[in-house]
Write a protein that holds these residues in place. Structure first.
Motif, short mmCIF file in Angstrom:
data_model
loop_
_atom_site.label_atom_id
_atom_site.label_comp_id
_atom_site.label_asym_id
_atom_site.label_seq_id
_atom_site.Cartn_x
_atom_site.Cartn_y
_atom_site.Cartn_z
N ARG A 127 63.12 15.01 40.84
CA ARG A 127 64.06 14.00 40.33
C ARG A 127 65.25 13.84 41.28
O ARG A 127 65.69 12.73 41.57
CB ARG A 127 64.53 14.39 38.93
CG ARG A 127 65.39 13.36 38.25
CD ARG A 127 64.58 12.07 38.04
NE ARG A 127 65.28 11.13 37.21
CZ ARG A 127 64.87 10.76 36.02
NH1 ARG A 127 63.76 11.23 35.51
NH2 ARG A 127 65.56 9.89 35.33
N ARG A 164 52.55 15.93 37.30
CA ARG A 164 53.54 15.64 36.26
C ARG A 164 54.96 15.70 36.82
O ARG A 164 55.80 14.88 36.48
CB ARG A 164 53.40 16.61 35.09
CG ARG A 164 52.26 16.25 34.18
CD ARG A 164 52.27 17.10 32.92
NE ARG A 164 50.91 17.51 32.66
CZ ARG A 164 50.47 18.73 32.59
NH1 ARG A 164 51.30 19.74 32.70
NH2 ARG A 164 49.21 19.00 32.37
N ALA A 165 55.20 16.69 37.67
CA ALA A 165 56.54 16.83 38.26
C ALA A 165 56.86 15.64 39.16
O ALA A 165 57.98 15.12 39.14
CB ALA A 165 56.65 18.14 39.04
N VAL A 171 60.18 19.81 38.52
CA VAL A 171 60.56 18.53 37.90
C VAL A 171 61.97 18.14 38.34
O VAL A 171 62.19 17.00 38.78
CB VAL A 171 60.47 18.63 36.36
CG1 VAL A 171 61.18 17.47 35.68
CG2 VAL A 171 59.01 18.70 35.92
N GLN A 210 58.54 12.37 38.11
CA GLN A 210 59.99 12.24 38.07
C GLN A 210 60.51 11.32 39.17
O GLN A 210 61.54 10.67 39.01
CB GLN A 210 60.66 13.61 38.17
CG GLN A 210 60.48 14.47 36.94
CD GLN A 210 61.15 13.84 35.75
OE1 GLN A 210 62.29 13.42 35.78
NE2 GLN A 210 60.41 13.75 34.66
#
Length: 168
Positions: free
Chosen positions: A20, A87-88, A16, A91
């Motif tokens: 980002r 999901r990661a 994550v 970011q």
């Protein structure tokens, strides 16, 4: 299905944070190029569209790279790992939200485009500092080591700003 209150694995948290940072640096570079090339004839919507396309392209590249890597490795936990990576990679898109909102505001005529672009640049620098803070807090490092790491990421962001600004 896992319990919603279950703490994410260190590997997932690392993914994550990595996504980002990748997204933030990519968008920072994109915005700096845009800010340096704005002309009176530039459409108010062009910067927002450019950033949206960049975000979508980077996100898609990350998703497909992970999928093909898992396919090549023929991972048995492919489904779970792919969901975690999806999901990661979110970011990447989240890193673009505030800068994109600023550019949309410029597109609507609420802000000058140049002001929106530079505000978005500084939002990304601040968000990188915040991400570094989250990483350092999770690691439980002594305060001075954490400060050094946070400053290192902020200096990296400022170097990107400086190098791109000098190039224009």
């Amino acid at each position: 299905m896992s319990d919603a209150s279950e703490e994410p694995s260190a590997e997932h948290v690392a993914a994550v944070l990595r996504e980002r940072v990748y997204g933030s640096i990519t968008f920072l570079s994109t915005l700096l190029v845009l800010a340096g090339s704005l002309e009176p004839s530039t459409s108010r919507w062009e910067p927002a569209l450019t950033l949206a396309v960049t975000a979508a392209g980077l996100w898609a590249a990350s998703v497909f790279a992970e999928y093909f890597a898992a396919l090549a490795a023929r991972s048995h936990e492919e489904g779970r790992a792919s969901r975690m990576h999806l999901r990661a990679t979110g970011q990447i898109l989240e890193a673009a939200v505030l800068p994109l909102l600023l550019l949309v505001a410029a597109g609507l005529g609420l802000l000058p485009v140049g002001v929106a672009a530079w505000a978005a640049i500084w939002v990304l620098v601040a968000s990188m500092a915040f991400i570094a803070l989250l990483a350092v807090r999770r690691a439980g490092l002594p305060w001075w080591k954490g400060l050094v790491l946070i400053l290192a990421l902020v200096v990296l962001a400022l170097l990107v700003v400086g190098v791109k600004s000098l190039a224009h």
